[in-house]
Design a protein around this motif. Structure first.
Motif, PDB file in Angstrom:
ATOM      1  N   GLN A   1      97.377  72.178 -13.953  1.00 37.70           N
ATOM      2  CA  GLN A   1      97.521  71.085 -12.755  1.00 37.70           C
ATOM      3  C   GLN A   1      96.651  71.245 -11.507  1.00 37.70           C
ATOM      4  N   VAL A   2      95.774  70.441 -10.748  1.00 35.41           N
ATOM      5  CA  VAL A   2      95.122  69.983  -9.817  1.00 35.41           C
ATOM      6  C   VAL A   2      95.099  69.102  -8.635  1.00 35.41           C
ATOM      7  N   SER A   3      94.833  69.619  -7.886  1.00 30.29           N
ATOM      8  CA  SER A   3      95.080  68.586  -6.589  1.00 30.29           C
ATOM      9  C   SER A   3      93.146  68.013  -6.543  1.00 30.29           C
ATOM     10  N   LEU A   4      93.606  66.648  -5.719  1.00 25.95           N
ATOM     11  CA  LEU A   4      92.057  65.890  -6.037  1.00 25.95           C
ATOM     12  C   LEU A   4      91.457  65.889  -5.365  1.00 25.95           C
ATOM     13  N   GLN A   5      91.063  66.726  -4.323  1.00 27.77           N
ATOM     14  CA  GLN A   5      90.461  67.391  -3.311  1.00 27.77           C
ATOM     15  C   GLN A   5      89.728  68.495  -4.310  1.00 27.77           C
ATOM     16  N   ASP A   6      90.287  69.036  -4.848  1.00 32.62           N
ATOM     17  CA  ASP A   6      89.983  70.352  -6.256  1.00 32.62           C
ATOM     18  C   ASP A   6      88.976  70.005  -6.788  1.00 32.62           C
ATOM     19  N   LEU A   7      89.291  68.104  -7.739  1.00 33.60           N
ATOM     20  CA  LEU A   7      88.375  67.575  -8.616  1.00 33.60           C
ATOM     21  C   LEU A   7      87.254  67.444  -8.173  1.00 33.60           C
ATOM     22  N   VAL A   8      87.132  67.485  -6.913  1.00 29.48           N
ATOM     23  CA  VAL A   8      85.888  66.998  -6.290  1.00 29.48           C
ATOM     24  C   VAL A   8      84.925  68.101  -6.403  1.00 29.48           C
ATOM     25  N   VAL A   9      85.651  69.024  -5.776  1.00 22.93           N
ATOM     26  CA  VAL A   9      84.887  70.695  -6.232  1.00 22.93           C
ATOM     27  C   VAL A   9      84.137  70.831  -7.173  1.00 22.93           C
ATOM     28  N   ALA A  10      84.746  71.142  -8.210  1.00 18.30           N
ATOM     29  CA  ALA A  10      84.686  71.113  -9.838  1.00 18.30           C
ATOM     30  C   ALA A  10      83.555  70.021 -10.001  1.00 18.30           C
ATOM     31  N   MET A  11      83.853  68.552  -9.895  1.00 19.41           N
ATOM     32  CA  MET A  11      82.283  67.729 -10.023  1.00 19.41           C
ATOM     33  C   MET A  11      81.363  67.783 -10.072  1.00 19.41           C
ATOM     34  N   LEU A  12      81.765  68.497  -8.544  1.00 21.93           N
ATOM     35  CA  LEU A  12      80.045  68.719  -7.686  1.00 21.93           C
ATOM     36  C   LEU A  12      79.017  70.024  -7.857  1.00 21.93           C
ATOM     37  N   THR A  13      80.041  70.629  -7.960  1.00 25.25           N
ATOM     38  CA  THR A  13      80.005  72.454  -8.136  1.00 25.25           C
ATOM     39  C   THR A  13      78.950  72.826  -9.342  1.00 25.25           C
ATOM     40  N   ILE A  14      80.170  72.587 -10.827  1.00 23.91           N
ATOM     41  CA  ILE A  14      79.387  72.928 -12.075  1.00 23.91           C
ATOM     42  C   ILE A  14      79.264  71.250 -12.878  1.00 23.91           C
ATOM     43  N   SER A  15      79.772  70.191 -12.688  1.00 24.24           N
ATOM     44  CA  SER A  15      79.748  68.987 -12.916  1.00 24.24           C
ATOM     45  C   SER A  15      80.770  68.472 -14.337  1.00 24.24           C
ATOM     46  N   ASP A  16      81.526  69.242 -13.993  1.00 25.45           N
ATOM     47  CA  ASP A  16      83.056  69.415 -14.756  1.00 25.45           C
ATOM     48  C   ASP A  16      83.016  67.649 -14.781  1.00 25.45           C
ATOM     49  N   ASN A  17      83.133  67.532 -16.536  1.00 24.79           N
ATOM     50  CA  ASN A  17      83.399  66.098 -16.371  1.00 24.79           C
ATOM     51  C   ASN A  17      84.711  65.710 -16.629  1.00 24.79           C
ATOM     52  N   VAL A  18      86.060  66.475 -16.987  1.00 29.18           N
ATOM     53  CA  VAL A  18      86.559  66.183 -17.355  1.00 29.18           C
ATOM     54  C   VAL A  18      87.786  65.855 -15.841  1.00 29.18           C
ATOM     55  N   ALA A  19      87.053  66.433 -14.419  1.00 27.75           N
ATOM     56  CA  ALA A  19      87.138  66.140 -12.660  1.00 27.75           C
ATOM     57  C   ALA A  19      86.602  64.947 -12.985  1.00 27.75           C
ATOM     58  N   THR A  20      85.946  64.969 -13.744  1.00 29.38           N
ATOM     59  CA  THR A  20      84.629  63.562 -12.594  1.00 29.38           C
ATOM     60  C   THR A  20      85.645  62.216 -13.253  1.00 29.38           C
ATOM     61  N   ASP A  21      86.110  62.491 -15.192  1.00 28.19           N
ATOM     62  CA  ASP A  21      86.291  60.989 -15.552  1.00 28.19           C
ATOM     63  C   ASP A  21      88.233  61.238 -14.775  1.00 28.19           C
ATOM     64  N   ALA A  22      89.084  62.241 -14.507  1.00 27.25           N
ATOM     65  CA  ALA A  22      90.059  62.165 -14.023  1.00 27.25           C
ATOM     66  C   ALA A  22      90.297  61.037 -12.533  1.00 27.25           C
ATOM     67  N   LEU A  23      88.839  61.815 -10.822  1.00 27.75           N
ATOM     68  CA  LEU A  23      88.652  60.826 -10.287  1.00 27.75           C
ATOM     69  C   LEU A  23      88.372  59.394 -10.626  1.00 27.75           C
ATOM     70  N   LEU A  24      87.844  59.692 -11.471  1.00 26.88           N
ATOM     71  CA  LEU A  24      87.654  57.947 -11.576  1.00 26.88           C
ATOM     72  C   LEU A  24      88.707  57.277 -12.539  1.00 26.88           C
TER      73      LEU A  24
END
Length: 315
Positions: free
Chosen positions: A101-124
């Motif tokens: 479980q992770v917050s939306l704002q921390d998903l943005v960090v994962a998406m931009l800093t390490i290009s996390d695909n899971v975070a990207t699809d969750a945010l989409l």
């Protein structure tokens, strides 16, 4: 907020030296480097659409942060990332074995800093692909479009390569196989719909340079959203493309992209203590299997640096 480039001054230069940097690295390249005020530009094939790879995640981050600022999404809302249904990827949550479980704002960090695909699809899923595409249209990024999420895109590559889905392609790749088989699959991958601009998440170097200028000027959305995207981009882990060509005191904030060893790209902003700043968007494609990764990564930085030198000398 329209981002259509109205050139104050197109630098009158032969781009052959920049093109030669790509050729020597064994790739084709496209580039757009603009001063942050939009007055000057150096470009190579900047208006031809390219496969965006992961650089589109900057636009996703901007839309998500805009929805935070507008009260449409709660940045502290926690979402579940089940281990059984995660988007494939080489880093981050894709490698986790347990539910998260992770917050939306921390998903943005994962998406931009390490290009996390899971975070990207969750945010989409949270912000909506249609909303991200609407943001691109609002900003005048007429050649930028996201047709589907990362997971669906990867599965389509698997099917176009002759497998049931991405997981089946990855399972085949993990096993020994003949060179003939490898060459056949490589050709199919390169011909896959998601590996061509007409069927891929796509953009142009000029659109991405314009997006960066709008974010850095605060015109791309609410000031807090632009500031947050700028801040997170400054922490990207990848430092062997643009950042390698701009040592301190330059400050580089960037987002890299890559897809199956064929597409490599990076967009970013280079800032100097004297106030000079440049938005750079560099995209490459390797025409042959087993390219020299290090050479292409270096060429991305060298090409941007050559363009910045031309712009700096003209001031």
């Amino acid at each position: 907020m329209a981002s259509t480039f109205e050139p104050g001054k197109m630098i009158p230069t032969m781009n052959a030296p920049i093109v030669e940097l790509f050729t020597q690295a064994g790739c084709a390249g496209q580039l757009c480097v603009q001063s942050l005020d939009g007055a000057r530009e150096v470009s190579v094939d900047a208006d031809r659409q390219v496969v965006s790879a992961s650089v589109f995640k900057v636009l996703v981050a901007l839309e998500v942060e805009t929805q935070f600022a507008d009260g449409l999404l709660d940045r502290q809302r926690r979402v579940a990332l089940p281990a059984a249904s995660r988007t494939p990827g080489p880093t981050g949550f894709s490698l986790f074995r347990d539910d998260v479980q992770v917050s939306l704002q921390d998903l943005v960090v994962a998406m931009l800093t390490i290009s996390d695909n899971v975070a990207t699809d969750a945010l989409l899923r949270q912000a909506g692909i249609d909303a991200v595409n609407a943001a691109a249209a609002r900003l005048g990024l007429t050649d930028t479009f996201i047709p589907r999420d990362v997971s669906t895109m990867l599965d389509s590559i698997g099917r176009d390569s002759g497998f049931a889905d991405w997981a089946a392609l990855a399972a085949w790749d993990s096993r020994p196989h003949s060179q003939e088989e490898a060459d056949l699959v490589d050709r199919r991958i390169r011909d896959a719909e998601a590996m061509t601009p007409s069927g891929a998440t796509r953009t142009t170097p000029r659109d991405m340079a314009a997006l960066l200028r709008l974010i850095w000027s605060g015109q791309a959305g609410p000031p807090a959203a632009c500031e947050r995207v700028r801040q997170i981009m400054s922490h990207q882990l990848t430092r062997h493309r643009l950042a390698a060509a701009f040592p301190p005191p330059a400050r580089v904030s960037a987002k890299s992209g890559g897809l199956l060893g064929v597409v490599r790209s990076e967009i970013g902003v280079i800032e100097y203590p004297d106030g000079r700043g440049y938005a750079a968007a560099v995209f490459t494609q390797a025409p042959q299997p087993r390219p020299n990764d290090a050479a292409i990564n270096a060429a991305i930085g060298k090409a941007a640096a050559a363009a910045v030198r031309i712009l700096a000398e003209d001031t």
